[in-house]
Enzyme design. Structure first.
Site, PDB file in Angstrom:
ATOM      1  N   GLU A  34       0.635  -1.293   0.071  1.00 41.90           N
ATOM      2  CA  GLU A  34       0.194  -0.003  -0.061  1.00 41.90           C
ATOM      3  C   GLU A  34       0.830   1.441   0.173  1.00 41.90           C
ATOM      4  O   GLU A  34       1.282   1.717   0.996  1.00 41.90           O
ATOM      5  CB  GLU A  34      -0.845  -0.076   1.106  1.00 41.90           C
TER       6      GLU A  34
ATOM      7  N   GLU B  46       3.260   8.155  -4.836  1.00 42.67           N
ATOM      8  CA  GLU B  46       4.519   7.758  -4.003  1.00 42.67           C
ATOM      9  C   GLU B  46       5.074   6.706  -4.648  1.00 42.67           C
ATOM     10  O   GLU B  46       5.822   5.727  -4.203  1.00 42.67           O
ATOM     11  CB  GLU B  46       3.826   7.043  -2.803  1.00 42.67           C
TER      12      GLU B  46
END
Length: 705
Positions: free
Chosen positions: A144, A153
């Site tokens: 995640e 990210e």
């Protein structure tokens, strides 16, 4: 050992390098992290658990061992879910060493040390082989690393989950005002004057960064929907994924005619190949069952601004194009014949007008607030004289133009940064004022009589707004500027604003409390170690500090009356000694006292005040109304009394607030205390409160006055 950390100094308006403890960055990372919010995100946790069970089962059904790789394990939660779901072994990767150490302890405390190996490395550095970090490759990848923008990210080069990126094209004057400068109208004795933006600002595509906000708090009344919700791109992370730049187009017919300005975007994640286990980031108003949606702050929604507003006609087909590289997404609107591989706007939008470098999006909204402009104009009219010599001190402020249009004889404006100098020159030129307003390109403390052409200043004015400000009181830099230019002020000179005051109110948040609330147990796994880690980081310093939040995005209701704490008189120079206030805030309503909200009010004249915080207190169960252009300061309280608690429970908040002239900063301490019986003597008080009463001479019965 000490390390140097950069920090804006409110007293000087500049960046300074300060010595901090070697663990300062670590404590900042943990204390301000979203770990607590993520652990409280039950919807996310359940969907991940369901998806992990399904993935492990698929591998087991093939007669294979389930070997799991968990990238960015954090607390180790997903790894523990995998083992509980039947995985034979799990390799948990965590590059942040303090978090990796915490994961080891959490895994051990929950009894999974024999099934989970925590590896403190970046995933790209993990080695495979008999002497490597992993003896062989994993056949299940669980991770995640999503952010609000989905790929910010590095998700594209790192993931193995399916997701869908959704968007909606809208027209919204409110959101468009966060990206462009509108014409500003000023009523003068000679009629209406209009301040117009320069052409460069009109054509500029804007800042390249995404605008992530809680779209749940943007009313559907604030925008006109021009398209259905469109799935723009879908990526299957179970297959080879390319992080190369690409674009994806979607043909649609506008639902209404209007001006296409803004793309509202969010994403869904599917935890299984069949798409039965889905977690959506959709705002409440875009979901058929909004009561089922989970509030979260670690994932929000995105607002993207088109390079230029485009006219659209209902029923006339267009193509919306989503462009992305490995980390960023941006949008453009094209004719319906657009081909997917056609090279249109291949590069990310970059500001070339200076405005988006100087003004953030709330600042654009503030400048476009005509009511706010009118309030400053009315205040200026009461203090301006035909022979007024004005000196404006704020970063990229339009006050100097208001002063000129309202009749000031001579106007100077100080612009310390190169960006603000270039921008203001463009704006003055666009309005034919380049020869009317003098830009002084230096810091205020370096001002000389020659810069003012030998004149004395009769009106010193500011909004005040400075780009280095993070917390509401950082704009007290204006007070230091006023002190620095004192020698250049003429007899009877007027300072506008003439004063500022600090105010506070105790609130109960609807949801924001989750980011500071201990989790304890998460889906059956004990994560108290993470709670303790965050608490230690907060106790390092942050528990005694307020942090900025745009509270229009985070509903709350007040439990106390708004209370005046400190006043700062700009008509006088900064005092040499600290200014301190102590007292109590009485909690008038039952509820969970999650925190104290602080804000500044700028008193332009005795009859005119501009608030950066509370605009409407809200009655009974109503939410407070906050200034949407400013961030307020939130001081989170460490304990929350039960609304139905018996008499004697904490029903007041004691405070000690001190302004430090040397640094321009404010230190504070707010503590839940007990209700006092004012018919008794001071002996019923705890020792620290007895001392406060002796110093202030106040009892609780006086605290709300």
């Amino acid at each position: 050992m000490k390390v140097f950390c950069g920090r804006a100094n409110p007293a000087t308006g500049s960046m300074e390098w300060l010595e901090e403890d070697e663990h300062y960055d670590y404590h900042q990372e943990i204390a301000r992290s979203s770990y607590a919010d993520m652990l409280h995100d039950k919807d996310r946790n359940i969907k991940y658990y369901q998806g992990i069970r399904a993935a492990v089962s698929r591998v087991k059904d093939r007669g294979q061992k389930a070997l799991v790789l968990d990238i960015g394990t954090g607390t180790g939660l997903l790894s523990m879910m995998a083992v509980t779901a039947g995985a034979d072994f799990c390799y948990a990767i965590e590059v942040f060493k303090p978090m990796a150490d915490a994961a080891v302890k959490i895994v051990e405390k929950n009894g999974f040390s024999d099934k989970i190996k925590v590896i403190n490395k970046h995933s790209t550095e993990v080695t495979i082989g008999p002497d490597g970090d992993m003896p062989c490759r994993a056949n299940v990848l669980i991770t995640e690393l999503f952010d609000t923008e989905l790929i910010g990210e590095g998700a594209l080069p790192s993931y193995e989950h399916a997701h869908r990126h959704l968007m909606q094209l809208v027209e919204s004057r409110r959101m468009w005002s966060w990206n462009k400068l509108f014409p500003i109208r000023v009523q003068t004795s000679h009629g209406e004057q209009v301040i117009i933006p320069p052409v460069e600002l009109e054509r500029c595509p804007g800042a390249p960064s995404v605008c992530d906000i809680q779209l749940n708090q943007v009313s559907p009344c604030d925008f006109t929907v021009l398209s259905d919700v469109l799935p723009m791109l879908s990526v299957d992370f179970s297959k080879q994924v390319s992080s190369s730049a690409a674009c994806h187009s979607k043909k649609f017919e506008p639902l209404a005619s209007g001006r296409a300005q803004v793309v509202l975007s969010w994403w869904d994640i599917e935890m299984d190949p069949e798409g039965k286990i889905r977690c959506t980031m959709a705002p409440f108003w875009a979901h058929s069952n909004p009561e089922e949606l989970q509030w979260r702050d670690h994932w929000m929604q995105c607002v993207y601004f088109l390079p230029q507003e485009e006219p659209v006609i209902q029923g006339l087909a267009l193509c919306l194009v989503a462009h992305h590289d490995d980390y960023c997404v941006w949008y453009s609107l094209q004719k319906a014949s657009f081909e997917r591989n056609e090279s249109v706007h291949p590069a990310r939008p970059v500001c070339d007008c200076q405005a988006h470098l100087l003004w953030n999006r709330p600042r654009f909204g503030e400048l476009n607030d005509q009511d706010r402009t009118d309030q400053y104009a009315q205040a200026l009219k009461t203090v301006l004289k035909p022979d007024s010599v004005c000196l404006c001190v704020s970063d990229g402020s339009l006050l100097s133009m208001l002063a000129y249009h309202l009749g000031a004889q001579q106007v100077f404006t100080i612009e310390s940064s190169a960006a603000s100098q270039r921008l203001m020159k463009k704006i003055f030129k666009a309005n034919h004022l380049e020869d009317k307003i003098n830009i002084i390109e230096k810091r205020p403390e370096s001002l000389t009589p020659a810069d003012l052409e030998g004149r004395k200043v009769s009106l010193l004015l500011g909004e005040p707004f400075f780009t280095t400000s993070l917390l509401p009181w950082h704009n007290l830099y204006f007070w230091y500027v006023r002190t620095a230019v004192d020698q250049h002020l003429g007899p009877g000179a007027v300072v506008l604003p003439q004063a500022a005051s600090l105010h506070a109110v105790v609130v109960e948040f609807r949801d924001l409390w989750r980011i500071r609330s201990p989790c304890g147990d998460c889906e059956g796994f004990d994560v108290h170690i993470m709670d303790d880690m965050i608490k230690r980081a907060l106790d390092f310093r942050e528990s005694k500090e307020a942090e900025p939040h745009p509270l229009w995005e985070y509903p709350c209701r007040r439990l106390s009356e708004p209370q005046h704490i400190l006043t700062f008189d700009f008509r006088q120079p900064v005092p040499p000694r600290p200014v301190r206030a102590e007292g109590f805030i009485e909690l008038r309503r039952p509820g969970r006292s999650h925190g104290v909200v602080l804000w500044m009010e700028h008193h332009l004249t005795p009859d005119s005040t501009v608030s950066t915080g509370l605009l409407k207190p809200g009655e009974d169960k109503e939410d407070c109304c906050w200034n949407p252009h400013c961030k307020q300061a939130v001081y989170f309280l460490s304990t929350t009394p039960d609304p139905g608690a018996p008499p004697g429970s904490p029903r007041t908040v004691s405070y000690a607030v001190e302004f430090h002239p040397g640094t321009g900063d404010i230190t504070m301490d707010f503590t839940l205390s007990h209700t006092l019986d004012t018919s008794e003597g001071d002996q019923d008080l705890p020792p620290q409160h007895q001392a406060a009463v002796q110093r202030t001479g106040k009892r609780l019965s006086q605290s709300s006055s």
